[in-house]
Scaffold this motif. Sequence first.
Motif, PDB file in Angstrom:
ATOM      1  N   ALA A 120       0.872  -1.180   0.000  1.00 35.25           N
ATOM      2  CA  ALA A 120       0.000   0.000   0.000  1.00 35.25           C
ATOM      3  C   ALA A 120       0.905   1.224   0.000  1.00 35.25           C
ATOM      4  O   ALA A 120       1.796   1.343   0.838  1.00 35.25           O
ATOM      5  N   VAL A 121       0.685   2.114  -0.962  1.00 28.71           N
ATOM      6  CA  VAL A 121       1.487   3.323  -1.080  1.00 28.71           C
ATOM      7  C   VAL A 121       0.546   4.522  -1.067  1.00 28.71           C
ATOM      8  O   VAL A 121      -0.404   4.571  -1.852  1.00 28.71           O
ATOM      9  N   GLY A 122       0.781   5.454  -0.159  1.00 23.78           N
ATOM     10  CA  GLY A 122      -0.095   6.624  -0.075  1.00 23.78           C
ATOM     11  C   GLY A 122       0.489   7.671   0.849  1.00 23.78           C
ATOM     12  O   GLY A 122       1.557   7.491   1.449  1.00 23.78           O
ATOM     13  N   SER A 123      -0.236   8.741   0.990  1.00 23.17           N
ATOM     14  CA  SER A 123       0.203   9.829   1.878  1.00 23.17           C
ATOM     15  C   SER A 123      -0.271   9.552   3.298  1.00 23.17           C
ATOM     16  O   SER A 123      -0.936  10.375   3.925  1.00 23.17           O
ATOM     17  N   TRP A 124       0.055   8.353   3.773  1.00 26.08           N
ATOM     18  CA  TRP A 124      -0.381   7.969   5.109  1.00 26.08           C
ATOM     19  C   TRP A 124       0.433   8.717   6.162  1.00 26.08           C
ATOM     20  O   TRP A 124       1.590   9.080   5.956  1.00 26.08           O
ATOM     21  N   THR A 125      -0.150   8.924   7.310  1.00 26.66           N
ATOM     22  CA  THR A 125       0.568   9.486   8.443  1.00 26.66           C
ATOM     23  C   THR A 125       0.541   8.480   9.578  1.00 26.66           C
ATOM     24  O   THR A 125      -0.482   7.826   9.809  1.00 26.66           O
ATOM     25  N   GLU A 126       1.672   8.314  10.241  1.00 27.72           N
ATOM     26  CA  GLU A 126       1.716   7.362  11.353  1.00 27.72           C
ATOM     27  C   GLU A 126       1.079   7.984  12.583  1.00 27.72           C
ATOM     28  O   GLU A 126       1.399   9.110  12.967  1.00 27.72           O
TER      29      GLU A 126
END
Length: 712
Positions: free
Chosen positions: A335-341
């Motif tokens: 999964a590739v995205g502008s996720w934030t931890e």
Amino acid sequence: MDIKLDPSRDDLPLMANTSHILVKHYVLDLDVDFESQIIEGTIVLFFESVNKFKKQSSSTEETYPSESNEACKFRTPEPSHIPVTNTRTVSSKMGYNDFVICGKGEKDTSGKDGNHDNQEQASGISSSKYCCDTGNHGSEDFLLVLDCCDLSVLKVEEVDVAAVPGIEKFTRSPKLRNQIVRELVALPADRWREQLDYYARCSQAPGCGELLFDIDTWSLQIRKTGAQTATDFPHAIRIRYTTKPQGRSVTWTSDQSGRPCVYTMGSPINNRALFPCQEPPVAMSTWQATVRAAASFVVLMSGENSAKPTQLQEGCSSWHYYVTMPMPASTFTIAVGSWTETKPEICSSNDLATERSFSPFEADFRYVGVCGHMEYPCRFQNASATTQEIIPHRVFAPVCLKGACQETLLPLIPPCLSAAHSVLGTHPFSRLDVLIVPANFPSLGMARPNKEKTGHVSDSGSSVIKHGLNPEKVFMQVHYLKGYFLLRFLAKRLGDDTYFSFLRKFVHTFHGQLILSQDFLQMLLESIPEERRLELSVENIFRDWLETSGIPQPLQRERLAGAECGLARQVSAEVAKWVRVNRRPRKRKRKETEVLEKLLPDQLVLLLEHLLEQKTMNPRTLQRLERTYHLSEQDAEVRHRWCELVVKHKYTKAYRNVERFLQEDQAMGIYLYGELMVSEDARQQQLARRCFELSREQMDRPSAEVVAEMLF
């Protein structure tokens, strides 16, 4: 070998010839391009040939015979039709700078050891020499068949693993490439770090001759001239390829914050549109992957390590993951995205091993015998891992959901991990990443019926998955529900202590292995005294729970008994109140006399299901129902039942709730589309078509196909 199938009704072919040769390790080196919506790069496959071949006879029934008697024709790819990006050297990718892989459009002209590139086709290769058999047939070349779909293959070549510096350290035959690979894949588990390092180095070795290949709808077929058996076939090959935007293994979409992302989905074709692989579960392998993307993106994968980004050139980052436990290729996820931890506001011990003393009851299953799986660095043999209740974990989400995750989700993960450990024992994996997926994620994507046996398995190992390509089968949950209730039935019948004791023993015995339902049931019954089996047998369970349609008799009896429990009685009382409210004539406004109780979410689901059985419900009752329980703010299960009530009784004031559900809970919303169309109400049908037009581009393909068939 190309097979024409009707995806609306046909079975899914598994073409890989796993009876002849097995992939033991994959090394992926990929670039993710959101502008063109493709993933491109290379994959290196390390093989182990099966020692004893099954000889095909003329009477062997082929799973998928060719449509004609024409032989397979092997060809050169046409790179002019494939999107091409700038070549990158390997030195910037994984830290090894000994070799440079040929760039796209470049030709490896080496012809070592009699290898030939695909230019040989132009000089008049006899097509009859390259017929589509996959075993050992005397003068004919061995054919490697990989499961592959929706991919553009640019080049296939043998990898010169003998050219890797230092390879002579662990091999007795440093000049024999296949022997090098055989010894590499056979390294003991305690040398896994060294093994991964040499896999990476070998994957970047220069090519030593292009291989003939052909690609059709469902497979990639590869030959080496003169290699007549799987033993002779190159044991390390590199495939340069690109995915296609319409490929069915990945979904290009936007997250809840409106930012682009891509993820693998539980589609009927699993990962064969992400990389060429061996799909049958028997092909257990390890893998490592380096993935590059723009620096603003986060790359998550189903690896064992908590990867961190490595800055490459400006604006580009690289992520590296690996696994040491052999698993089917279908378990590979990305999964590739502008996720934030999302992290807890107050630092906790989540990232530390939480240990406790085992009770004597549990200690029995810590070191019982030797592991039954193929060798790998197993956590079940690690004393500290067996006592680790809470494994390290990370939570990623779109920016707009960071606060909700921090408040609601993060506190739940540690107790869930601890509960799983208390019931099942050692966690099989060393870490966990949790991602809040986009709204169009097909949550029922893996819920395919599996009652029927797979089709005929040929001598090569190819087979089929029954109805694997039928999009409607994705949404059939009956087998999952019956399986869930079967486990509950067994737990109640045997008692929690006996049942949970068995579960721990079962996990310890079969971890790291492929299992069947029969294995589970047989071991369960063998683990309890005969006098306590209460006439249970594997045959009876299959007959009552799997081979008989409808609700099994034991479950019907339990259902009647469950209606007497306190929570269910409370719901029944509330149903009676709402029925009275609904029947009350509308006169002058007066003080409401019914006192309504506060219900739990599961009770609300049961309440709404009972109310769905009512023939009519007037708008004022529905309005009061929504206000009393704040139904539009409940979880998806509750809101789904509420939307069903709205549709059934044409409660127009709440149509906005239906529209929201269809767009924000797309996988569950499939059923609502059917309800909207069955009603034959023009306004409802218009609502369904409008929501579908707004969502269809983001929906996964099977869902979109099913809904389109309902609407048009």
